[in-house]
Design a protein around this motif. Sequence first.
Motif, mmCIF file in Angstrom:
data_model
loop_
_atom_site.group_PDB
_atom_site.id
_atom_site.type_symbol
_atom_site.label_atom_id
_atom_site.label_comp_id
_atom_site.label_asym_id
_atom_site.label_seq_id
_atom_site.Cartn_x
_atom_site.Cartn_y
_atom_site.Cartn_z
ATOM 1 N N ASP A 130 4.456 -4.747 -8.414
ATOM 2 C CA ASP A 130 3.642 -5.779 -7.744
ATOM 3 C C ASP A 130 3.578 -5.433 -6.269
ATOM 4 O OD1 ASP A 130 2.308 -7.949 -6.847
ATOM 5 O OD2 ASP A 130 3.565 -9.435 -7.867
ATOM 6 N N GLU A 131 2.547 -4.661 -5.898
ATOM 7 C CA GLU A 131 2.408 -4.237 -4.508
ATOM 8 C C GLU A 131 2.162 -5.420 -3.581
ATOM 9 O OE1 GLU A 131 1.093 -0.914 -7.205
ATOM 10 O OE2 GLU A 131 0.681 -3.051 -7.019
ATOM 11 N N CYS A 132 1.570 -6.472 -4.103
ATOM 12 C CA CYS A 132 1.291 -7.636 -3.255
ATOM 13 C C CYS A 132 2.577 -8.343 -2.865
ATOM 14 C CB CYS A 132 0.350 -8.596 -3.983
ATOM 15 S SG CYS A 132 -1.252 -7.862 -4.418
ATOM 16 N N GLU A 133 3.486 -8.511 -3.831
ATOM 17 C CA GLU A 133 4.758 -9.170 -3.542
ATOM 18 C C GLU A 133 5.669 -8.279 -2.711
ATOM 19 O OE1 GLU A 133 8.431 -11.371 -5.943
ATOM 20 O OE2 GLU A 133 6.731 -10.501 -7.034
ATOM 21 N N HIS A 181 1.042 -3.078 -0.021
ATOM 22 C CA HIS A 181 -0.402 -2.860 -0.127
ATOM 23 C C HIS A 181 -0.970 -2.509 1.244
ATOM 24 C CE1 HIS A 181 -1.230 -6.705 1.844
ATOM 25 N NE2 HIS A 181 -0.179 -7.162 1.168
ATOM 26 N N GLN A 182 -2.205 -2.071 1.218
ATOM 27 C CA GLN A 182 -2.883 -1.671 2.444
ATOM 28 C C GLN A 182 -4.109 -2.549 2.709
ATOM 29 O OE1 GLN A 182 -1.760 0.713 4.511
ATOM 30 N NE2 GLN A 182 0.025 0.926 3.167
ATOM 31 N N CYS A 183 -4.039 -3.786 2.284
ATOM 32 C CA CYS A 183 -5.167 -4.694 2.524
ATOM 33 C C CYS A 183 -5.207 -5.099 3.989
ATOM 34 C CB CYS A 183 -5.060 -5.942 1.638
ATOM 35 S SG CYS A 183 -5.165 -5.601 -0.125
ATOM 36 N N CYS A 219 -8.463 2.713 -8.638
ATOM 37 C CA CYS A 219 -8.870 2.788 -7.239
ATOM 38 C C CYS A 219 -7.659 2.428 -6.392
ATOM 39 C CB CYS A 219 -10.031 1.831 -6.945
ATOM 40 S SG CYS A 219 -11.586 2.318 -7.736
ATOM 41 N N MET A 220 -7.208 3.358 -5.545
ATOM 42 C CA MET A 220 -6.004 3.171 -4.758
ATOM 43 C C MET A 220 -6.292 3.534 -3.325
ATOM 44 S SD MET A 220 -3.159 4.641 -7.407
ATOM 45 C CE MET A 220 -1.936 3.578 -6.682
ATOM 46 N N THR A 221 -5.493 2.934 -2.417
ATOM 47 C CA THR A 221 -5.666 3.215 -0.997
ATOM 48 C C THR A 221 -5.218 4.631 -0.683
ATOM 49 O OG1 THR A 221 -3.486 2.349 -0.510
ATOM 50 C CG2 THR A 221 -5.311 0.802 -0.433
ATOM 51 N N GLN A 222 -5.641 5.105 0.508
ATOM 52 C CA GLN A 222 -5.376 6.482 0.904
ATOM 53 C C GLN A 222 -3.876 6.740 1.029
ATOM 54 O OE1 GLN A 222 -7.664 8.803 1.223
ATOM 55 N NE2 GLN A 222 -6.235 10.414 1.757
ATOM 56 N N SER A 223 -3.132 5.728 1.544
ATOM 57 C CA SER A 223 -1.706 5.941 1.760
ATOM 58 C C SER A 223 -0.954 6.079 0.431
ATOM 59 C CB SER A 223 -1.137 4.789 2.580
ATOM 60 O OG SER A 223 -1.346 3.575 1.894
ATOM 61 N N LEU A 224 -1.331 5.242 -0.533
ATOM 62 C CA LEU A 224 -0.675 5.350 -1.830
ATOM 63 C C LEU A 224 -1.150 6.577 -2.591
ATOM 64 C CD1 LEU A 224 -0.665 1.641 -3.053
ATOM 65 C CD2 LEU A 224 1.220 2.964 -2.099
ATOM 66 N N TYR A 225 -2.394 6.956 -2.336
ATOM 67 C CA TYR A 225 -2.939 8.133 -3.034
ATOM 68 C C TYR A 225 -2.207 9.398 -2.624
ATOM 69 C CZ TYR A 225 -6.373 11.484 -4.777
ATOM 70 O OH TYR A 225 -6.991 12.503 -5.421
ATOM 71 N N SER A 226 -1.742 9.458 -1.363
ATOM 72 C CA SER A 226 -1.075 10.657 -0.866
ATOM 73 C C SER A 226 0.395 10.706 -1.235
ATOM 74 C CB SER A 226 -1.210 10.728 0.661
ATOM 75 O OG SER A 226 -0.625 9.578 1.249
ATOM 76 N N GLN A 227 0.947 9.638 -1.866
ATOM 77 C CA GLN A 227 2.346 9.649 -2.260
ATOM 78 C C GLN A 227 2.544 10.593 -3.436
ATOM 79 O OE1 GLN A 227 3.593 5.698 -3.109
ATOM 80 N NE2 GLN A 227 3.225 4.956 -1.014
ATOM 81 N N PRO A 228 3.677 11.247 -3.495
ATOM 82 C CA PRO A 228 3.916 12.168 -4.632
ATOM 83 C C PRO A 228 4.032 11.378 -5.925
ATOM 84 C CG PRO A 228 5.927 11.898 -3.351
ATOM 85 C CD PRO A 228 4.844 11.224 -2.579
#
Length: 534
Positions: free
Chosen positions: A216-219, A223-225, A147-156
């Motif tokens: 580590d997207e958090c570090e 992330h898109q939280c 499960c990924m956010t929309q912005s990361l989902y649209s990345q190539p």
Amino acid sequence: VTKARCGLSGRGRCFLVLRAPRREREGRFSAFCCRVVFARERERESGREREREREREREREEGETTKIHKNMQFAGRGLNSSTYQRVLPALLFLLCCFQSGRSQGCREGFVYDRRVRQCIDVDECRTVPDPCRGDMRCVNRNGGYLCMTQSLYSQPAYPEPSFPDTSVGFSDQLQLPLGPGPGPGPGPSYPIVSRSSTPCVLGYTLGEDGTCVDIDECEAQSHQCNPTQVCINTAGGYTCSCTEGFWLVGGQCQDIDECRYGYCQQLCANLPGSYSCSCNPGFNLNTDSRTCQDIDECETDPCTHGCLNTYGSFLCNCDEGFELAGDGTTCTDLDECSFSDFLCQHTCINTPGSFSCACPPGYYVFEDGRSCEDLNECDSGNNTCTTAQVCFNFQGGYTCLDPLICQPPYIEFSDNQCMCPAENPACRDRPFTVLYRHMDLSSGRSVPADIFQMQATTRFPGAFYIFQIKSGNEGREFHMRQTSEVSATLVLSRPVRGPKTVVLDLEMVTVNNVINFRGSSIIRLTIFVSEHPF
């Protein structure tokens, strides 16, 4: 069968090619191919129950195979050579297909496909309803999903190569030896994929050692939280969660109102992500920060007199004769004298916590502590009378009576009586005797009241008596009431206020018509009216 060839591949797979006579080639079964696979079992997640189930299934299949062989032997006894050549290929085809149709077990994330006879990946993004929440998008992976956010989902990103599940015994490479003669083309071929040359999937990056390491997207703050959420890194992705004291509502972290659930015993204040408990006045918060303990206020002596601890508070009480002030802690003296004018017979004196009664001069306080009793100065000797005088006590005082002196023509007949002799011509119109009496009377005594009685001492035949007040009753406070032929009573008809001295001459007239006699006697009554009504 005219020709047969069996080849064993390097992977332990055996291929058997059967050909029928030429006259059967144009029929329905022109060629039969059966692949029997012997592979080691690679069950990783199945338990003992699955193994026993497979054993039972295997026994049932062996029983069916034995039954088929027996039927074939039985049927072969009555068949000729031509019929036997037609039936045998069909029976071998059924046997191969039956063997290949054994139940296959796939690990989680894969499903067995009978068409291709192997475990294929399950696309959870299509089969699972709402696999991801909020604005997260589902990305299928080999054996699972992310499960990924929309912005990361649209990345190539390069798609992850799909590999068959090897848990049921298939290797990474499949080789099919070619058999002689025409027949169907070779089966599907799976090349060996070099994973080291494949780019890393989404959520991973190529490390220095050439392996894919998790990002580590958090570090990295990629992330898109939401600002209200907390980023939690996962393998190949991340999740957005809420901190303690918040819950996710509509993609936003909202504060949990802990006060609604009775976390505190008394007072509760909701805070962002937390709560705070407090206690009412008179309680202390316990170490658990939730319950309250009663405070014993009496230990600090808040009251001037007595203290009684209660649940959450305290009560002050006062000693007798005091009353609690408006502040609830101090005691003030109670003025008992202001309650009533009849608390004391004379004077009420307030004292701290009590009162006392006082009496005027000539009285003393009685045993009840409230009423006044006359002090008899004559009996106590507390008087100023001489030896020649007579002390006469009355309510609230005394008087000294001088010795009796009879005025002429009267002569002293006794200690308190004067007589006028009948042979003295001057006594003709005067009372025959004058008797001196004294009495006391309380001021304001209630009326009517009988206060003195007068009676004839001698009675003559044919005589009658008349009783009357001869002098001293100018205020009409008294009157005589005859009670019998020879007696009468002095009645107080109006209250008399003292201090006062009243002298009344009470006359008794004797009338005898038989001897034509008329005479009188006087009682000179001196009344000492006290100053007080007691």
